[in-house]
Design a protein around this motif. Structure first.
Motif, PDB file in Angstrom:
ATOM      1  N   ARG A  28       0.838  -1.213   0.000  1.00  0.00           N
ATOM      2  CA  ARG A  28       0.000   0.000   0.000  1.00  0.00           C
ATOM      3  C   ARG A  28       0.869   1.258   0.000  1.00  0.00           C
ATOM      4  N   ARG A  31       2.195   2.149  -3.347  1.00  0.00           N
ATOM      5  CA  ARG A  31       1.183   2.758  -4.217  1.00  0.00           C
ATOM      6  C   ARG A  31       0.740   4.124  -3.704  1.00  0.00           C
ATOM      7  N   LYS A  33      -0.617   5.130  -0.835  1.00  0.00           N
ATOM      8  CA  LYS A  33      -1.915   5.203  -0.175  1.00  0.00           C
ATOM      9  C   LYS A  33      -1.758   5.790   1.222  1.00  0.00           C
ATOM     10  N   HIS A  40      -0.517  -0.753   8.934  1.00  0.00           N
ATOM     11  CA  HIS A  40      -0.831  -2.172   8.819  1.00  0.00           C
ATOM     12  C   HIS A  40      -0.102  -3.000   9.876  1.00  0.00           C
ATOM     13  N   THR A 101      -7.676  -0.168   0.036  1.00  0.00           N
ATOM     14  CA  THR A 101      -6.869   0.046   1.233  1.00  0.00           C
ATOM     15  C   THR A 101      -7.630  -0.374   2.488  1.00  0.00           C
ATOM     16  N   ALA A 104      -7.417  -3.977   2.695  1.00  0.00           N
ATOM     17  CA  ALA A 104      -6.079  -4.396   3.102  1.00  0.00           C
ATOM     18  C   ALA A 104      -5.919  -4.310   4.618  1.00  0.00           C
TER      19      ALA A 104
END
Length: 230
Positions: A28, A31, A33, A40, A101, A104
């Motif tokens: 993530r 990318r 985000k 995470h 996201t 995720a």
């Protein structure tokens, strides 16, 4: 064997949660985000700890003679993560963003719970499946549905000059199907207009010609092709 009162299995579960959720967060983060590697990892750690406390800690405190449902605390992780995931979803310009996201983060929580329950192999498998989905399934769907013929154009134009109408007519003349997917007002130095996102479907070999001719339309201030991720 224990390390400062912590068993090897518990330590392995925590480290596994950090590693696997960190990998999800790294994807993530790469990318660009909003929720990245730190978010995470923290979600996975918290989920792992809640699960371990639920399975091992509470029964140890209550004693052997008390019945305890080990899923009660861990089950609340799902509800709590729902609120966190909702925080990364936004609706702007008639477009919903952040769903992947949010998913995720949800997966990271599930991986953390699995690690806390000692199901390390399953947690690793789910992490591998996550990467398979986000890295392989999307290109496959694009190929099957021929979405490689799609692109999104952001156009900023001045009101009152018919720029949007002329641009849509130009796209039609070059064989593009058009769909307006988002708009918002825009003000410049001494002028008022709008930015509009237009989804184009057609032969992308015509895109260079389209952009050149559209840029010359009276009232068009800016044209920008958006990436697939945007």
């Amino acid at each position: 064997m224990q390390i400062i009162g912590i068993s090897w299995m518990d330590a392995a579960a925590v480290l596994c949660a950090v590693l696997l959720c960190g990998l999800i967060g790294f994807e993530r983060e790469a990318r660009r985000k909003d929720a990245g590697i730190r978010t995470h990892i923290l979600v996975g750690l918290g989920s792992c700890l809640f699960t371990m406390v639920s399975i091992e800690g509470v029964p140890m405190l209550l004693g052997q003679g008390v019945t305890w449902d080990a899923s009660r605390i861990a089950a609340q992780v799902v509800t709590g993560i729902g609120f966190l995931g909702a925080g990364v979803i936004c609706f702007a310009n008639d477009t919903v963003r952040g769903l992947t996201t949010a998913c995720a983060i949800w997966i990271a929580a599930a991986v953390g719970v699995a690690c806390g329950a000692g199901m390390l192999s399953l947690a690793a498998l789910v992490t591998a499946m996550y990467f398979l989905v986000v890295l392989a399934v999307a290109p496959l769907v694009t190929w099957v549905l021929r979405r490689d013929r799609d692109c999104t154009l952001r156009m900023t134009y001045e009101d009152g000059r018919g720029a949007l109408r002329e641009t849509l007519l130009l796209a039609d003349s070059l064989g593009f199907n058009t769909q307006i997917v988002g708009t918002h007002t825009h003000r410049g130095d001494g002028w008022k207009g709008a930015s509009v996102e237009i989804r184009l479907n057609g032969d992308l070999k015509q895109m260079h010609d389209f952009l050149e001719r559209a840029q010359r339309i009276d009232g068009v201030h800016d044209l920008e092709l958006l990436s697939k991720d945007e």
